[in-house]
Design a protein around this motif. Structure first.
Motif, PDB file in Angstrom:
ATOM      1  N   TYR A 212       0.739  -1.376  -0.173  1.00 45.46           N
ATOM      2  CA  TYR A 212      -0.004   0.142   0.100  1.00 45.46           C
ATOM      3  C   TYR A 212       0.891   1.106  -0.106  1.00 45.46           C
ATOM      4  O   TYR A 212       1.992   1.053   0.530  1.00 45.46           O
ATOM      5  N   SER A 213       0.184   2.471  -0.326  1.00 37.70           N
ATOM      6  CA  SER A 213       0.910   3.677  -0.115  1.00 37.70           C
ATOM      7  C   SER A 213       0.005   4.562   0.195  1.00 37.70           C
ATOM      8  O   SER A 213      -1.319   4.740  -0.100  1.00 37.70           O
ATOM      9  N   LEU A 214       0.533   5.789   0.734  1.00 39.12           N
ATOM     10  CA  LEU A 214      -0.414   6.898   1.302  1.00 39.12           C
ATOM     11  C   LEU A 214      -0.663   7.834   0.077  1.00 39.12           C
ATOM     12  O   LEU A 214       0.341   8.190  -0.493  1.00 39.12           O
ATOM     13  N   ILE A 215      -1.949   7.917  -0.312  1.00 45.56           N
ATOM     14  CA  ILE A 215      -2.304   8.788  -1.162  1.00 45.56           C
ATOM     15  C   ILE A 215      -2.343  10.453  -0.706  1.00 45.56           C
ATOM     16  O   ILE A 215      -1.564  11.154  -1.250  1.00 45.56           O
ATOM     17  N   LYS A 216      -3.086  10.730   0.348  1.00 45.50           N
ATOM     18  CA  LYS A 216      -3.251  11.792   0.985  1.00 45.50           C
ATOM     19  C   LYS A 216      -4.063  11.546   2.293  1.00 45.50           C
ATOM     20  O   LYS A 216      -4.956  10.847   2.344  1.00 45.50           O
ATOM     21  N   SER A 217      -3.725  12.454   3.287  1.00 51.75           N
ATOM     22  CA  SER A 217      -3.975  12.304   4.641  1.00 51.75           C
ATOM     23  C   SER A 217      -5.007  12.904   4.635  1.00 51.75           C
ATOM     24  O   SER A 217      -5.300  14.012   4.006  1.00 51.75           O
ATOM     25  N   LYS A 218      -6.519  12.487   5.516  1.00 46.94           N
ATOM     26  CA  LYS A 218      -7.683  13.088   5.715  1.00 46.94           C
ATOM     27  C   LYS A 218      -8.074  12.574   7.042  1.00 46.94           C
ATOM     28  O   LYS A 218      -7.530  11.415   7.453  1.00 46.94           O
ATOM     29  N   PRO A 219      -8.718  13.467   7.791  1.00 44.20           N
ATOM     30  CA  PRO A 219      -9.250  13.246   9.092  1.00 44.20           C
ATOM     31  C   PRO A 219      -9.922  11.947   9.016  1.00 44.20           C
ATOM     32  O   PRO A 219     -10.911  11.829   7.912  1.00 44.20           O
ATOM     33  N   VAL A 220      -9.817  10.826  10.027  1.00 42.60           N
ATOM     34  CA  VAL A 220     -10.652   9.859  10.186  1.00 42.60           C
ATOM     35  C   VAL A 220     -11.229   9.548  11.509  1.00 42.60           C
ATOM     36  O   VAL A 220     -10.467  10.170  12.442  1.00 42.60           O
ATOM     37  N   ARG A 221     -12.105   8.887  11.613  1.00 47.88           N
ATOM     38  CA  ARG A 221     -12.739   9.002  12.881  1.00 47.88           C
ATOM     39  C   ARG A 221     -12.524   7.662  13.888  1.00 47.88           C
ATOM     40  O   ARG A 221     -12.294   7.727  14.815  1.00 47.88           O
ATOM     41  N   MET A 222     -12.562   6.227  12.967  1.00 42.43           N
ATOM     42  CA  MET A 222     -12.207   5.045  13.553  1.00 42.43           C
ATOM     43  C   MET A 222     -10.706   5.136  14.226  1.00 42.43           C
ATOM     44  O   MET A 222      -9.881   5.554  13.659  1.00 42.43           O
ATOM     45  N   ILE A 223     -10.949   4.744  15.293  1.00 44.31           N
ATOM     46  CA  ILE A 223      -9.842   4.698  16.340  1.00 44.31           C
ATOM     47  C   ILE A 223      -8.516   4.210  15.845  1.00 44.31           C
ATOM     48  O   ILE A 223      -7.295   4.639  15.639  1.00 44.31           O
ATOM     49  N   GLU A 224      -8.605   2.828  15.386  1.00 45.54           N
ATOM     50  CA  GLU A 224      -7.626   2.199  14.726  1.00 45.54           C
ATOM     51  C   GLU A 224      -6.980   2.704  13.404  1.00 45.54           C
ATOM     52  O   GLU A 224      -6.073   2.485  13.171  1.00 45.54           O
ATOM     53  N   ALA A 225      -7.828   3.115  12.724  1.00 45.70           N
ATOM     54  CA  ALA A 225      -7.480   3.785  11.282  1.00 45.70           C
ATOM     55  C   ALA A 225      -6.884   5.137  11.662  1.00 45.70           C
ATOM     56  O   ALA A 225      -5.921   5.245  10.843  1.00 45.70           O
TER      57      ALA A 225
END
Ligand code: CO
Length: 299
Positions: A212-225
């Motif tokens: 995998y690779s990171l495209i773009k960081s965005k806010p996420v809610r799920m704690i594990e994510a």
């Protein structure tokens, strides 16, 4: 040449030298009955011990697989009479070395292995300031075809930039009508892939992704994510393996990030006609009258 460019090129060269050392040692370990995971971990750990970082997970693609295969967590697969592509990436401070070799454990695909090796060497011979990517593609295509094999048209070499392992320009493995002119100090990876008579000369995505690779960081809610996102930011956009990540609720965390458009995955690329595939790759720096191979074999 500017002092800053010199310093950057030095980091590319150190990354390349470390890669060459690790590649040679890893090739010795690829034998029937040895586990793929053991070789992948040897490669990645050796890179770190020598003072670099993996630029992407150690790729071990076998037979009709061309690229993007890497062992899963607790993978127990062992090498058989396979034709093995070992593709390694290293970086120093984001400046990358990228190189691949094919190891023929089957014992009867030497000519297929040679087709991509010779194509790579012929391409390297014509590199200099002013060469076009059209000429490179033509040399690779002709060399592979002269030897009775087919180039894989939808896999290509590429530019390398800081923390970008697949930057422009595309370095094709066949002759295209359009291309670009390479200039002194461009850093590129050339990687011919060849397949046999059964092959379609084209790869398709197949099976699960382990990379995998990171495209773009965005806010996420799920704690594990959220935790996972924090963890993967350290790769600075470079590809990473699923097996490098903390295991707790990993599948759902990965799925959440992927569905949110935050991660991209890299499924295994398999030869469409299930032809056997060979690959050879080096990273080079273009010079005024030739090139310097940063990942060459140590003599
Ligand atoms: Co590459």
């Amino acid at each position: 040449m500017g002092e800053e460019i010199e310093l950057i090129l030095d980091e590319y060269k150190v990354a390349g030298r470390i890669l060459a050392e690790v590649r040679e040692e890893a090739v010795e370990r690829i034998k029937e009955g040895v586990s793929l995971l053991e070789v992948a971990e040897f490669v990645e750990n050796s890179i770190r011990e020598k003072g670099a970082e993996p630029a992407f997970p150690c790729n071990i693609s076998r037979n009709e697989e061309a690229a993007h295969a890497t062992p899963s967590i607790d993978d127990e697969t062992v090498f058989g009479a396979d034709i093995v592509k070992l593709d390694i990436g290293t970086h120093i401070n984001g400046y990358i070395g990228d190189s691949a070799v094919t190891v023929d454990l089957s014992g009867n695909n030497e000519e297929l292995v040679k087709a991509s090796e010779v194509a790579l060497n012929e391409a390297i011979k014509i590199i200099r300031d002013g060469v076009t990517t059209i000429e490179i593609g033509e040399v690779i295509e002709n060399t592979i075809k002269e030897r009775g094999y087919k180039p894989i048209v939808n896999l290509t070499g590429h530019g390398l930039m800081r923390y970008n392992s697949h930057a422009p320009p595309v370095i094709p493995n066949v002759k295209y009508e359009h291309g670009i002119i390479l200039r002194e100090n461009n850093v590129i990876a050339i990687e011919p892939f060849a397949t046999d008579a059964q092959g379609a000369g084209k790869v398709v995505e197949h099976g699960n992704a382990e990379i995998y690779s990171l495209i773009k960081s965005k806010p996420v809610r799920m704690i594990e994510a959220k935790k996972l996102l924090k963890e993967i930011k350290k790769y600075q956009g470079l590809p990473f393996a699923r097996r490098w990540l903390p295991r707790e609720r990993l599948d759902i965390a990965l799925r959440t990030l992927k569905n949110g458009g935050i991660l991209r995955d890299y499924p295994v690329l398999r030869e469409e006609g299930k032809g056997l595939v060979s690959q050879a790759e080096h990273t080079i720096i273009v010079t005024a009258d030739g090139c310097e191979v940063t990942t060459k074999r140590i003599v």
